[in-house]
Design an enzyme around this catalytic site. Structure first.
Site, PDB file in Angstrom:
ATOM      1  N   SER A  33       0.073   8.894  13.788  1.00  0.00           N
ATOM      2  CA  SER A  33      -0.311   8.542  12.461  1.00  0.00           C
ATOM      3  C   SER A  33      -1.852   8.219  12.537  1.00  0.00           C
ATOM      4  O   SER A  33      -2.474   8.558  11.502  1.00  0.00           O
ATOM      5  CB  SER A  33       0.349   7.341  11.997  1.00  0.00           C
ATOM      6  OG  SER A  33      -0.279   6.179  12.902  1.00  0.00           O
ATOM      7  N   LYS A  34      -2.411   7.518  13.633  1.00  0.00           N
ATOM      8  CA  LYS A  34      -3.955   7.564  13.665  1.00  0.00           C
ATOM      9  C   LYS A  34      -4.787   8.951  13.841  1.00  0.00           C
ATOM     10  O   LYS A  34      -5.693   8.954  13.311  1.00  0.00           O
ATOM     11  CB  LYS A  34      -4.024   6.457  14.613  1.00  0.00           C
ATOM     12  CG  LYS A  34      -3.602   5.029  14.314  1.00  0.00           C
ATOM     13  CD  LYS A  34      -4.234   4.518  13.267  1.00  0.00           C
ATOM     14  CE  LYS A  34      -3.927   3.109  12.808  1.00  0.00           C
ATOM     15  NZ  LYS A  34      -4.420   2.516  11.568  1.00  0.00           N
ATOM     16  N   SER A  55      -7.878   3.779  15.173  1.00  0.00           N
ATOM     17  CA  SER A  55      -7.479   3.194  16.458  1.00  0.00           C
ATOM     18  C   SER A  55      -7.951   4.086  17.520  1.00  0.00           C
ATOM     19  O   SER A  55      -8.061   5.386  17.179  1.00  0.00           O
ATOM     20  CB  SER A  55      -6.154   3.017  16.738  1.00  0.00           C
ATOM     21  OG  SER A  55      -5.587   2.781  17.914  1.00  0.00           O
ATOM     22  N   VAL A 102       0.951  -1.334  -0.080  1.00  0.00           N
ATOM     23  CA  VAL A 102       0.104   0.177   0.038  1.00  0.00           C
ATOM     24  C   VAL A 102       0.878   1.236  -0.050  1.00  0.00           C
ATOM     25  O   VAL A 102       0.420   2.422  -0.341  1.00  0.00           O
ATOM     26  CB  VAL A 102      -1.096   0.122   1.238  1.00  0.00           C
ATOM     27  CG1 VAL A 102      -1.926  -1.051   1.099  1.00  0.00           C
ATOM     28  CG2 VAL A 102      -0.322  -0.093   2.559  1.00  0.00           C
ATOM     29  N   ASN A 139      -7.682  -0.768   5.587  1.00  0.00           N
ATOM     30  CA  ASN A 139      -7.369  -1.505   6.948  1.00  0.00           C
ATOM     31  C   ASN A 139      -5.844  -1.756   7.327  1.00  0.00           C
ATOM     32  O   ASN A 139      -5.518  -1.861   8.554  1.00  0.00           O
ATOM     33  CB  ASN A 139      -8.075  -2.601   6.961  1.00  0.00           C
ATOM     34  CG  ASN A 139      -7.785  -3.827   7.985  1.00  0.00           C
ATOM     35  OD1 ASN A 139      -7.922  -3.462   9.177  1.00  0.00           O
ATOM     36  ND2 ASN A 139      -7.002  -4.694   7.590  1.00  0.00           N
ATOM     37  N   TYR A 190       2.683   5.623  16.071  1.00  0.00           N
ATOM     38  CA  TYR A 190       1.342   5.022  16.048  1.00  0.00           C
ATOM     39  C   TYR A 190       0.124   5.967  16.221  1.00  0.00           C
ATOM     40  O   TYR A 190      -0.590   6.166  15.353  1.00  0.00           O
ATOM     41  CB  TYR A 190       1.103   3.710  16.794  1.00  0.00           C
ATOM     42  CG  TYR A 190      -0.159   3.053  16.438  1.00  0.00           C
ATOM     43  CD1 TYR A 190      -0.148   2.311  15.327  1.00  0.00           C
ATOM     44  CD2 TYR A 190      -1.314   3.004  17.262  1.00  0.00           C
ATOM     45  CE1 TYR A 190      -1.164   1.500  14.982  1.00  0.00           C
ATOM     46  CE2 TYR A 190      -2.361   2.003  16.997  1.00  0.00           C
ATOM     47  CZ  TYR A 190      -2.269   1.416  15.788  1.00  0.00           C
ATOM     48  OH  TYR A 190      -3.418   0.567  15.746  1.00  0.00           O
TER      49      TYR A 190
HETATM   50  P1  NDP Z   1      -2.186  -7.566  11.703  1.00  0.00           P
HETATM   51  O1  NDP Z   1      -0.818  -7.326  11.875  1.00  0.00           O
HETATM   52  O2  NDP Z   1      -2.793  -8.763  12.012  1.00  0.00           O
HETATM   53  O3  NDP Z   1      -2.541  -6.952  10.010  1.00  0.00           O
HETATM   54  C1  NDP Z   1      -1.992  -6.027   9.472  1.00  0.00           C
HETATM   55  C2  NDP Z   1      -2.321  -5.983   7.858  1.00  0.00           C
HETATM   56  O4  NDP Z   1      -1.713  -5.037   7.155  1.00  0.00           O
HETATM   57  C3  NDP Z   1      -1.707  -7.470   7.280  1.00  0.00           C
HETATM   58  O5  NDP Z   1      -2.608  -7.990   6.518  1.00  0.00           O
HETATM   59  C4  NDP Z   1      -0.535  -6.872   6.346  1.00  0.00           C
HETATM   60  O6  NDP Z   1      -0.443  -7.697   5.270  1.00  0.00           O
HETATM   61  C5  NDP Z   1      -1.015  -5.394   6.104  1.00  0.00           C
HETATM   62  N1  NDP Z   1      -0.063  -4.566   5.585  1.00  0.00           N
HETATM   63  C6  NDP Z   1       0.861  -4.030   6.677  1.00  0.00           C
HETATM   64  N2  NDP Z   1       1.733  -3.112   5.732  1.00  0.00           N
HETATM   65  C7  NDP Z   1       1.367  -3.148   4.389  1.00  0.00           C
HETATM   66  C8  NDP Z   1       1.698  -2.819   3.320  1.00  0.00           C
HETATM   67  N3  NDP Z   1       2.893  -1.825   3.079  1.00  0.00           N
HETATM   68  N4  NDP Z   1       1.231  -3.122   2.083  1.00  0.00           N
HETATM   69  C9  NDP Z   1       0.084  -3.842   1.999  1.00  0.00           C
HETATM   70  N5  NDP Z   1      -0.436  -4.571   3.212  1.00  0.00           N
HETATM   71  C10 NDP Z   1       0.068  -4.147   4.309  1.00  0.00           C
HETATM   72  O7  NDP Z   1      -2.935  -6.532  12.347  1.00  0.00           O
HETATM   73  P2  NDP Z   1      -4.478  -5.824  12.629  1.00  0.00           P
HETATM   74  O8  NDP Z   1      -5.423  -6.772  12.093  1.00  0.00           O
HETATM   75  O9  NDP Z   1      -4.424  -5.829  14.028  1.00  0.00           O
HETATM   76  O10 NDP Z   1      -4.567  -4.487  12.154  1.00  0.00           O
HETATM   77  C11 NDP Z   1      -5.302  -4.164  11.148  1.00  0.00           C
HETATM   78  C12 NDP Z   1      -5.646  -2.693  11.437  1.00  0.00           C
HETATM   79  O11 NDP Z   1      -6.255  -2.539  12.771  1.00  0.00           O
HETATM   80  C13 NDP Z   1      -4.415  -1.547  11.476  1.00  0.00           C
HETATM   81  O12 NDP Z   1      -4.692  -0.340  10.751  1.00  0.00           O
HETATM   82  C14 NDP Z   1      -4.144  -1.443  12.901  1.00  0.00           C
HETATM   83  O13 NDP Z   1      -3.633  -0.214  13.211  1.00  0.00           O
HETATM   84  C15 NDP Z   1      -5.705  -1.427  13.389  1.00  0.00           C
HETATM   85  N6  NDP Z   1      -6.001  -1.644  14.686  1.00  0.00           N
HETATM   86  C16 NDP Z   1      -5.528  -2.853  15.600  1.00  0.00           C
HETATM   87  C17 NDP Z   1      -5.689  -2.787  16.696  1.00  0.00           C
HETATM   88  C18 NDP Z   1      -5.602  -4.179  17.581  1.00  0.00           C
HETATM   89  O14 NDP Z   1      -5.270  -4.134  18.706  1.00  0.00           O
HETATM   90  N7  NDP Z   1      -5.279  -5.136  16.840  1.00  0.00           N
HETATM   91  C19 NDP Z   1      -6.456  -1.847  17.726  1.00  0.00           C
HETATM   92  C20 NDP Z   1      -6.750  -0.617  16.612  1.00  0.00           C
HETATM   93  C21 NDP Z   1      -6.457  -0.591  15.386  1.00  0.00           C
HETATM   94  P3  NDP Z   1       0.786  -8.330   4.636  1.00  0.00           P
HETATM   95  O15 NDP Z   1       1.531  -8.770   5.764  1.00  0.00           O
HETATM   96  O16 NDP Z   1       0.351  -9.310   3.743  1.00  0.00           O
HETATM   97  O17 NDP Z   1       1.575  -7.178   3.923  1.00  0.00           O
END
Ligand code: NDP
Length: 251
Positions: free
Chosen positions: A152-153, A136, A61, A85, A149
């Site tokens: 950014s959010k 977040s 992304v 996301n 973090y």
């Molecule tokens: P995960 O680490 O489980 O998932 C993160 C996802 O982001 C992966 O699918 C990863 O895909 C993708 N990603 C990261 N960098 C890139 C990139 N450069 N290009 C494409 N894809 C990317 O985290 P979560 O599911 O927890 O997080 C999802 C969202 O929720 C985030 O924005 C996070 O900030 C937000 N969030 C999460 C919280 C939590 O406690 N878990 C709380 C509040 C918000 P891949 O590795 O395949 O590239």
């Protein structure tokens, strides 16, 4: 189903909250472009979807916005919803800040979203579509020690509100969900090891007034609501999905 015949791009669909968003949107009838870098994980997400069309889009992304749009259009011919996301955590506060890590967090959690939203918007204008950003609770209130973090959010939340204002007259809605702590790989990805993790989790449980952390599906249901016409008069909103963490005094 609230998203029948809608084409939805979900970034970060290869893990955690994004994989759950794909599941819930598929249940609601959406056709999906599943974006991420890890092909095996994207395939696992796709395999778990039932009765929907889904295209795997292997992309970063931070640099592949146009390719994401082109592959989605080539496969499905339209875009109705963008779910931004994909995101990463950063470590530390101002004293121990690693500026390269700060740049990486801002690049993924903010700049990448701006680039992809800019590339998708011309197509959302045609469909009167919607954007849902996954922010977040750290965007709404400060947490010491989560500088990159949180910055950014918070910036993402302002982006959501500004673009919502700009797009409202043209019928494109822009909202965000702001989750509290949810168990996914995101915390381990910054090197939190097993011994530390239980302490992190327990502190998170204690800091949510509802006395527990969230589940990926609870976030995904909120995304599905904002993506659908059920939220047809809602734009510029930040929807906390955080057990009261932003609005109530923590226990
Ligand atoms: P995960 O680490 O489980 O998932 C993160 C996802 O982001 C992966 O699918 C990863 O895909 C993708 N990603 C990261 N960098 C890139 C990139 N450069 N290009 C494409 N894809 C990317 O985290 P979560 O599911 O927890 O997080 C999802 C969202 O929720 C985030 O924005 C996070 O900030 C937000 N969030 C999460 C919280 C939590 O406690 N878990 C709380 C509040 C918000 P891949 O590795 O395949 O590239």
């Amino acid at each position: 189903m609230s998203l029948s015949n809608k084409v939805v791009i979900v970034t970060g669909a290869s893990s955690g909250i994004g994989a759950a968003i794909a599941q819930v949107l598929a249940r609601e009838g959406a056709t999906l472009a599943l974006v991420g870098r890890n092909v095996a994980n994207l395939e696992a997400t796709k395999k778990n979807l039932k009765g929907t069309q889904a295209e795997i889009v292997v992309a970063d992304v931070t640099k592949d916005a146009d390719a994401i749009v082109q592959q989605t259009l080539a496969k499905f011919g339209r875009i109705d919803v963008l779910v931004n996301n994909a995101g990463i955590l950063g470590k530390g506060g101002i004293i121990d800040l690693d500026i390269e890590e700060f740049d990486a967090v801002l690049n993924t959690n903010l700049r990448g979203i701006i680039l992809l939203t800019k590339a998708v918007l011309p197509h959302l204008l045609k469909t009167k579509g919607a954007v849902v950003n996954v922010s977040s609770c750290a965007g709404i209130r400060p947490f010491a020690g989560a500088l990159s973090y949180g910055v950014s959010k918070a910036a993402l939340d302002q982006f959501t509100k500004i673009v919502a204002l700009e797009m409202a007259p043209q019928g494109v809605r822009v909202n965000s969900v702001n989750p509290g702590f949810v168990v996914t790989n995101i915390h381990r990805n910054i090197g939190i090891v097993d011994e530390e993790y239980n302490g992190v989790l327990q502190r998170a449980i204690n800091s949510h007034p509802m006395g527990r952390v969230g589940d990926v599906t609870e976030v995904a249901e909120a995304v599905a609501f904002l993506a659908s016409s059920k939220a047809s008069f809602t734009t510029g909103a930040l929807l906390p999905v955080d057990g009261g963490k932003n609005n109530l005094t923590p226990r």
